[in-house]
Design a protein around this motif. Structure first.
Motif, PDB file in Angstrom:
ATOM      1  N   PHE A  20     -52.493 -39.336 -14.315  1.00 10.19           N
ATOM      2  CA  PHE A  20     -53.895 -39.710 -14.048  1.00 10.19           C
ATOM      3  C   PHE A  20     -54.803 -38.480 -13.960  1.00 10.19           C
ATOM      4  O   PHE A  20     -55.850 -38.424 -14.605  1.00 10.19           O
ATOM      5  N   GLU A  43     -46.226 -30.521 -20.176  1.00 12.48           N
ATOM      6  CA  GLU A  43     -45.658 -31.622 -19.385  1.00 12.48           C
ATOM      7  C   GLU A  43     -44.168 -31.353 -19.163  1.00 12.48           C
ATOM      8  O   GLU A  43     -43.415 -31.173 -20.108  1.00 12.48           O
ATOM      9  N   GLY A  45     -41.726 -33.308 -18.121  1.00 14.73           N
ATOM     10  CA  GLY A  45     -40.744 -34.316 -18.528  1.00 14.73           C
ATOM     11  C   GLY A  45     -40.847 -34.670 -19.999  1.00 14.73           C
ATOM     12  O   GLY A  45     -41.695 -34.166 -20.725  1.00 14.73           O
ATOM     13  N   TRP A  91     -46.624 -46.736 -11.382  1.00 10.27           N
ATOM     14  CA  TRP A  91     -47.481 -47.286 -10.313  1.00 10.27           C
ATOM     15  C   TRP A  91     -47.598 -48.798 -10.489  1.00 10.27           C
ATOM     16  O   TRP A  91     -47.248 -49.339 -11.549  1.00 10.27           O
ATOM     17  N   VAL A  92     -48.093 -49.487  -9.445  1.00 13.66           N
ATOM     18  CA  VAL A  92     -48.210 -50.938  -9.589  1.00 13.66           C
ATOM     19  C   VAL A  92     -49.659 -51.377  -9.797  1.00 13.66           C
ATOM     20  O   VAL A  92     -49.918 -52.548 -10.000  1.00 13.66           O
ATOM     21  N   ASN A  94     -52.689 -50.964  -7.872  1.00 12.36           N
ATOM     22  CA  ASN A  94     -53.638 -51.374  -6.825  1.00 12.36           C
ATOM     23  C   ASN A  94     -54.734 -50.324  -6.692  1.00 12.36           C
ATOM     24  O   ASN A  94     -54.423 -49.132  -6.546  1.00 12.36           O
ATOM     25  N   ASN A 261     -49.108 -32.852  -9.219  1.00 11.61           N
ATOM     26  CA  ASN A 261     -49.006 -33.619  -7.956  1.00 11.61           C
ATOM     27  C   ASN A 261     -48.790 -32.744  -6.716  1.00 11.61           C
ATOM     28  O   ASN A 261     -48.593 -31.537  -6.814  1.00 11.61           O
ATOM     29  N   PHE A 264     -45.547 -30.442  -6.544  1.00  8.77           N
ATOM     30  CA  PHE A 264     -45.363 -29.339  -7.496  1.00  8.77           C
ATOM     31  C   PHE A 264     -46.565 -28.389  -7.582  1.00  8.77           C
ATOM     32  O   PHE A 264     -46.372 -27.194  -7.836  1.00  8.77           O
ATOM     33  N   ILE A 268     -46.114 -24.245  -7.643  1.00 12.45           N
ATOM     34  CA  ILE A 268     -46.536 -23.362  -8.744  1.00 12.45           C
ATOM     35  C   ILE A 268     -47.454 -22.266  -8.187  1.00 12.45           C
ATOM     36  O   ILE A 268     -47.333 -21.086  -8.541  1.00 12.45           O
ATOM     37  N   ASN A 461     -54.755 -47.009  -1.258  1.00 10.33           N
ATOM     38  CA  ASN A 461     -54.021 -46.305  -2.317  1.00 10.33           C
ATOM     39  C   ASN A 461     -54.866 -45.173  -2.904  1.00 10.33           C
ATOM     40  O   ASN A 461     -56.083 -45.289  -3.000  1.00 10.33           O
ATOM     41  N   THR A 463     -54.984 -43.567  -6.075  1.00 11.76           N
ATOM     42  CA  THR A 463     -55.166 -43.190  -7.479  1.00 11.76           C
ATOM     43  C   THR A 463     -56.589 -43.373  -7.988  1.00 11.76           C
ATOM     44  O   THR A 463     -57.065 -42.588  -8.805  1.00 11.76           O
ATOM     45  N   LEU A 464     -57.281 -44.403  -7.495  1.00  5.91           N
ATOM     46  CA  LEU A 464     -58.685 -44.550  -7.903  1.00  5.91           C
ATOM     47  C   LEU A 464     -59.460 -43.300  -7.479  1.00  5.91           C
ATOM     48  O   LEU A 464     -60.254 -42.744  -8.235  1.00  5.91           O
TER      49      LEU A 464
HETATM   50  C1  LIG Z   1     -43.588 -46.889  -7.394  1.00 10.71           C
HETATM   51  C2  LIG Z   1     -44.981 -46.370  -7.232  1.00 10.71           C
HETATM   52  C3  LIG Z   1     -46.039 -47.271  -7.138  1.00 10.71           C
HETATM   53  C4  LIG Z   1     -47.340 -46.801  -6.966  1.00 10.71           C
HETATM   54  N1  LIG Z   1     -48.363 -47.703  -6.918  1.00 10.71           N
HETATM   55  C5  LIG Z   1     -49.627 -47.270  -6.725  1.00 10.71           C
HETATM   56  C6  LIG Z   1     -50.711 -48.189  -6.664  1.00 10.71           C
HETATM   57  O1  LIG Z   1     -50.528 -49.393  -6.785  1.00 10.71           O
HETATM   58  N2  LIG Z   1     -51.955 -47.684  -6.453  1.00 10.71           N
HETATM   59  C7  LIG Z   1     -52.201 -46.353  -6.326  1.00 10.71           C
HETATM   60  O2  LIG Z   1     -53.346 -45.960  -6.126  1.00 10.71           O
HETATM   61  N3  LIG Z   1     -51.190 -45.461  -6.411  1.00 10.71           N
HETATM   62  C8  LIG Z   1     -49.923 -45.879  -6.603  1.00 10.71           C
HETATM   63  N4  LIG Z   1     -48.892 -44.974  -6.683  1.00 10.71           N
HETATM   64  C9  LIG Z   1     -49.224 -43.537  -6.572  1.00 10.71           C
HETATM   65  C10 LIG Z   1     -49.643 -42.984  -7.930  1.00 10.71           C
HETATM   66  O3  LIG Z   1     -48.569 -43.083  -8.821  1.00 10.71           O
HETATM   67  C11 LIG Z   1     -50.090 -41.528  -7.751  1.00 10.71           C
HETATM   68  O4  LIG Z   1     -51.189 -41.490  -6.859  1.00 10.71           O
HETATM   69  C12 LIG Z   1     -50.544 -40.918  -9.069  1.00 10.71           C
HETATM   70  O5  LIG Z   1     -49.550 -41.049 -10.049  1.00 10.71           O
HETATM   71  C13 LIG Z   1     -50.863 -39.441  -8.909  1.00 10.71           C
HETATM   72  O6  LIG Z   1     -51.369 -38.981 -10.125  1.00 10.71           O
HETATM   73  P1  LIG Z   1     -51.320 -37.435 -10.503  1.00 10.71           P
HETATM   74  O7  LIG Z   1     -51.759 -37.308 -11.908  1.00 10.71           O
HETATM   75  O8  LIG Z   1     -52.076 -36.636  -9.511  1.00 10.71           O
HETATM   76  O9  LIG Z   1     -49.789 -37.005 -10.333  1.00 10.71           O
HETATM   77  P2  LIG Z   1     -48.451 -37.626 -10.980  1.00 10.71           P
HETATM   78  O10 LIG Z   1     -48.670 -39.007 -11.447  1.00 10.71           O
HETATM   79  O11 LIG Z   1     -47.360 -37.397  -9.995  1.00 10.71           O
HETATM   80  O12 LIG Z   1     -48.209 -36.732 -12.268  1.00 10.71           O
HETATM   81  C14 LIG Z   1     -47.823 -35.396 -12.212  1.00 10.71           C
HETATM   82  C15 LIG Z   1     -47.461 -34.995 -13.625  1.00 10.71           C
HETATM   83  O13 LIG Z   1     -47.142 -33.605 -13.663  1.00 10.71           O
HETATM   84  C16 LIG Z   1     -45.888 -33.400 -14.312  1.00 10.71           C
HETATM   85  N5  LIG Z   1     -45.329 -32.165 -13.739  1.00 10.71           N
HETATM   86  C17 LIG Z   1     -44.827 -31.984 -12.493  1.00 10.71           C
HETATM   87  N6  LIG Z   1     -44.458 -30.693 -12.326  1.00 10.71           N
HETATM   88  C18 LIG Z   1     -44.727 -30.044 -13.481  1.00 10.71           C
HETATM   89  C19 LIG Z   1     -44.557 -28.704 -13.924  1.00 10.71           C
HETATM   90  N7  LIG Z   1     -44.048 -27.760 -13.127  1.00 10.71           N
HETATM   91  N8  LIG Z   1     -44.918 -28.392 -15.178  1.00 10.71           N
HETATM   92  C20 LIG Z   1     -45.446 -29.345 -16.020  1.00 10.71           C
HETATM   93  N9  LIG Z   1     -45.627 -30.630 -15.637  1.00 10.71           N
HETATM   94  C21 LIG Z   1     -45.289 -30.971 -14.383  1.00 10.71           C
HETATM   95  C22 LIG Z   1     -45.117 -34.676 -14.022  1.00 10.71           C
HETATM   96  O14 LIG Z   1     -44.065 -34.897 -14.928  1.00 10.71           O
HETATM   97  C23 LIG Z   1     -46.215 -35.726 -14.142  1.00 10.71           C
HETATM   98  O15 LIG Z   1     -46.462 -36.094 -15.471  1.00 10.71           O
HETATM   99  C24 LIG Z   1     -47.587 -45.410  -6.875  1.00 10.71           C
HETATM  100  C25 LIG Z   1     -46.528 -44.508  -6.975  1.00 10.71           C
HETATM  101  C26 LIG Z   1     -45.236 -44.963  -7.153  1.00 10.71           C
HETATM  102  C27 LIG Z   1     -44.122 -43.972  -7.230  1.00 10.71           C
END
Ligand SMILES: Cc1cc2nc3c(=O)[nH]c(=O)nc-3n(C[C@H](O)[C@H](O)[C@H](O)COP(=O)(O)OP(=O)(O)OC[C@H]3O[C@@H](n4cnc5c(N)ncnc54)[C@H](O)[C@@H]3O)c2cc1C
Ligand code: SF4
Length: 482
Positions: A20, A43, A45, A91-92, A94, A261, A264, A268, A461, A463-464
């Motif tokens: 996100f 990325e 993964g 994520w689900v 919400n 996130n 991590f 870093i 939650n 993410t929004l």
């Molecule tokens: C089961 C589950 C259900 C969820 N449901 C909800 C929901 O309903 N509503 C809501 O608001 N939130 C929900 N969440 C939380 C939501 O997933 C997170 O808030 C959101 O994904 C965070 O986004 P982000 O981009 O900041 O980080 P992340 O989604 O954690 O992405 C981090 C990215 O960085 C990559 N990365 C990590 N380290 C490195 C590195 N060293 N080098 C290169 N790449 C790297 C990872 O592979 C990943 O692609 C849920 C989470 C889970 C696990």
């Protein structure tokens, strides 16, 4: 999108991560900077499409606990997903908003911190994120909202409908990125409730709805590329060092954007020799638990998606100076009753309670280089626990409009899918890592996105909010460049 195998020379922007935070940032940055740009996305993964996820019955290759060690008095699991698209795969969906009062906790209630930006500043970005994610939501939400939700709300159950009639100011359909009707990119949700690998693509993900930034000719994407550290010189970020398929590589960049996130990102930064009293600290999440509301003669479960409603009756008030606010979700999935003819007379509910972030909860580097980061957590504070201790009575108050036969409260959950803190934003560099635009206070060409910036992780939650913050940061950076 065709991932590249080689990265060479110098880039205008290096983005770390592809979930996100990274995607919403890129979306807006590309829009605002139409000129020739070279952008590299690294990325950690692999790319796993939804076919792979369904075939393997999991959203990513490995569970989150593989990537870090736990320490501290409380053995707590922090859950996230590593791979292209990150947490958008698992994520689900919400998407409640933070409310104005969530962002001024200190001023109003004398606890925690205020956010350095106000609700009014982030509100336009909420509406933009809701438009991009095509959120289905209520027509009369709990928070001030300048534009209606793009899609109508989901159908609610009989029990939720009674609650909405009796308590319209507090009980309303849950806003969600699970489509309530077919859209151009997603089919309507069919309420089978396995949203972490939604089999029909009804839930918004980067893969099904937001690949345009990664297909833009200005952007190169490298998967299986784990960023180790930022290359620093003269107080500026000059590029990054990363491992690609096990081989160490370096690239140069004028702007480095971490979107990896709350676990991590600080790792870093620490590996790069960056220092700040708050770096890695204030790791937190909500205290979460479930309960069952046993009903007498009213049916539940006939809503059209995983979640039915939010109840905000226990959300805000003077009590927040002493104990955490609580949001209640009603779920359409769960255990049926065993009594003949009364199978659906039960409402599963899920609660999230606000916590005050603590300095001692943190992410630290391992002593041995090459080891896993360590997440230290000492447990929930009396502030959050007090609300949990009152859960039975608070739920009885909230569901008073229904014929309630009994309430069964479950223990506190030992894991959280919401990981907040570790790179907190604020106006004071002695107690925050990032400024109000998510730029490092000290390294002015380093941006750090995600829920790590949250000064307090409210009870809704994340993410929004974090996606909206990423749009805002891209706007702010672009405005300062013109
Ligand atoms: C089961 C589950 C259900 C969820 N449901 C909800 C929901 O309903 N509503 C809501 O608001 N939130 C929900 N969440 C939380 C939501 O997933 C997170 O808030 C959101 O994904 C965070 O986004 P982000 O981009 O900041 O980080 P992340 O989604 O954690 O992405 C981090 C990215 O960085 C990559 N990365 C990590 N380290 C490195 C590195 N060293 N080098 C290169 N790449 C790297 C990872 O592979 C990943 O692609 C849920 C989470 C889970 C696990
Ligand atoms: S309830 Fe089913 S269809 Fe709806 S988003 Fe979840 S998994 Fe997909």
């Amino acid at each position: 999108m065709t991932p590249v195998e080689h990265a060479d020379g110098s880039y205008d922007v290096i983005v770390v991560g592809s979930s996100f935070s990274a995607t919403f940032f890129l979306h807006r940055y590309l829009e605002r900077n139409p000129g020739r740009q070279r952008i590299l996305v690294l990325e950690k993964g692999p790319f796993r499409d939804s076919g792979w996820q369904i075939e393997h019955q999991r959203p990513a290759d490995h569970p989150a606990h593989v990537y870090y060690e736990k320490a501290g008095a409380h053995s707590f699991n922090w859950v996230f997903s590593v791979g292209f698209g990150g947490g958008s795969n698992c994520w689900v969906g919400n998407t409640p908003r933070f409310t104005p009062n969530d962002m001024r906790l200190k001023s109003l209630y004398g606890v925690g911190r205020d956010w350095p930006i106000s609700y009014e500043e982030i509100e336009p970005y909420f509406t933009q994120t809701e438009a991009i994610m095509e959120i289905s939501g209520p027509s009369r939400p709990y928070w001030p909202q300048s534009k209606p939700y793009p899609l109508p709300a989901h159908k609610v159950s009989d029990a939720d409908r009674l609650m909405m009639q009796a308590s319209p100011e507090f009980h309303m359909e849950a806003p969600t990125a699970r489509a309530s009707r077919d859209t151009a990119t997603r089919p309507a949700c069919c309420a089978n409730g396995v949203c972490s690998i939604c089999p029909i693509g009804a839930k918004f993900t980067v893969l099904n709805s937001m690949m345009a930034p990664y297909e833009d000719p200005r952007v190169s994407v490298m998967v299986n590329a784990e960023v180790h550290s930022i290359d620093m010189a003269g107080g500026q970020a000059r590029g990054v060092t990363f491992l690609h398929n096990g081989r160490e590589k370096r690239v140069q960049g004028d702007l480095v954007v971490l979107a990896a996130n709350s676990i991590f990102n600080p790792v870093i930064m620490m590996r790069s020799g960056l220092e700040s009293p708050a770096l890695g600290r204030y790791l937190h999440c909500q205290l979460a638990f479930t309960a069952e509301i046993l009903l007498d003669g009213v049916d539940h479960f006939n809503g059209s998606s995983l979640l039915g409603c939010h109840n905000f009756s226990q959300y805000d008030g003077a009590f927040r100076s002493e104990r955490g606010s609580m949001v209640i979700e009603t779920h359409n999935m769960g255990r049926l009753r065993v009594e003949e003819g009364r199978w659906r007379q039960v409402m599963p509910v899920f609660m999230k309670v606000e916590e005050i972030p603590q300095l001692e909860n943190r992410v630290v580097l391992p002593e041995e280089s090459g080891g896993k980061p360590i997440a230290e957590f000492s447990g929930f504070t009396p502030y959050a626990r007090k609300t949990y201790d009152m859960a039975h009575d608070l739920l009885a108050q909230a569901f008073a409009p229904l014929p309630v036969e009994g309430i069964e409260v479950a223990p506190i959950l030992g894991s959280s899918t919401h990981v907040h803190g570790t790179t907190v934003m604020g106006d004071d560099p002695t107690d925050s890592v990032l400024d109000r635009d998510l730029i490092d206070h000290r390294v002015r060409n380093l941006v750090v996105l995600g829920a790590g910036a949250f000064p307090n992780g409210a009870q809704v939650n994340p993410t929004l909010m974090l996606s909206s913050l990423a749009l805002r940061t891209a706007d702010r950076l672009s405005a300062s460049q013109v």
